[in-house]
Write a protein that holds these residues in place. Structure first.
Motif, PDB file in Angstrom:
ATOM      1  N   ASN A  93       0.857  -1.162   0.000  1.00 16.32           N
ATOM      2  CA  ASN A  93       0.000   0.000   0.000  1.00 16.32           C
ATOM      3  C   ASN A  93       0.906   1.229   0.000  1.00 16.32           C
ATOM      4  O   ASN A  93       1.597   1.499   0.977  1.00 16.32           O
ATOM      5  N   ASN A  94       0.900   1.948  -1.117  1.00 20.55           N
ATOM      6  CA  ASN A  94       1.802   3.093  -1.264  1.00 20.55           C
ATOM      7  C   ASN A  94       1.579   4.162  -0.202  1.00 20.55           C
ATOM      8  O   ASN A  94       2.532   4.789   0.248  1.00 20.55           O
ATOM      9  N   GLN A  95       0.322   4.363   0.219  1.00 20.04           N
ATOM     10  CA  GLN A  95       0.046   5.378   1.235  1.00 20.04           C
ATOM     11  C   GLN A  95       0.661   4.981   2.574  1.00 20.04           C
ATOM     12  O   GLN A  95       1.244   5.811   3.270  1.00 20.04           O
ATOM     13  N   ILE A  96       0.576   3.712   2.925  1.00 19.34           N
ATOM     14  CA  ILE A  96       1.168   3.253   4.184  1.00 19.34           C
ATOM     15  C   ILE A  96       2.690   3.419   4.137  1.00 19.34           C
ATOM     16  O   ILE A  96       3.301   3.875   5.098  1.00 19.34           O
TER      17      ILE A  96
END
Length: 137
Positions: A93-96
């Motif tokens: 997950n790029n946001q994480i």
């Protein structure tokens, strides 16, 4: 901080009567403008933690077994790499990942990061008290 066999349990055993959160994984959160470490349900040889304990993070040590005691400061970038190697993530997950990198930056800006070379000896705590504590104050 360190991978399996780096010495986390060894250091916990050498603590004798000093409080130990865990000899395995911790969670670090920023609470009231201070980074705090919390025990997790993941435990090592010391067994399961029965109380939700926490403590202020005064420094981060990347540990390595040695035949003597020594330490060195770690540059922020190297600390980021070391932290990332020791994080457990499930899925991509790029946001994480972006949030983690931002947190690493804040953490390493506020908390001294050091490489600690140590030998299996109760003198470890004397070394920490005499050599490390003064530079953290």
């Amino acid at each position: 901080c360190g991978p399996t066999e780096s010495g986390k349990t060894t250091i916990a055993r050498l603590a004798e009567r000093r409080p130990v959160l865990t000899d395995e994984s911790v969670t670090v959160l920023k609470r009231s403008h201070v980074f705090q470490a919390f025990a997790t349900p993941f435990f090592g040889e010391f067994g399961m933690i029965n109380k939700n304990r926490s403590g202020k993070v005064n420094a981060l040590f990347f540990i390595e077994k040695s035949t003597s005691f020594s330490h060195e400061r770690i540059a922020s970038f190297d600390a980021h790499l070391g932290l990332f190697k020791n994080i457990t993530l499930s899925g991509r997950n790029n946001q994480i990942i972006e949030d983690l990198l931002n947190t690493f930056s804040k953490f390493t800006d506020e908390v001294p990061c050091l490489k600690l070379y140590f030998k299996q000896s109760p003198l470890l705590w004397r070394y920490l008290d005499e050599e490390i504590t003064p530079i953290l104050s």
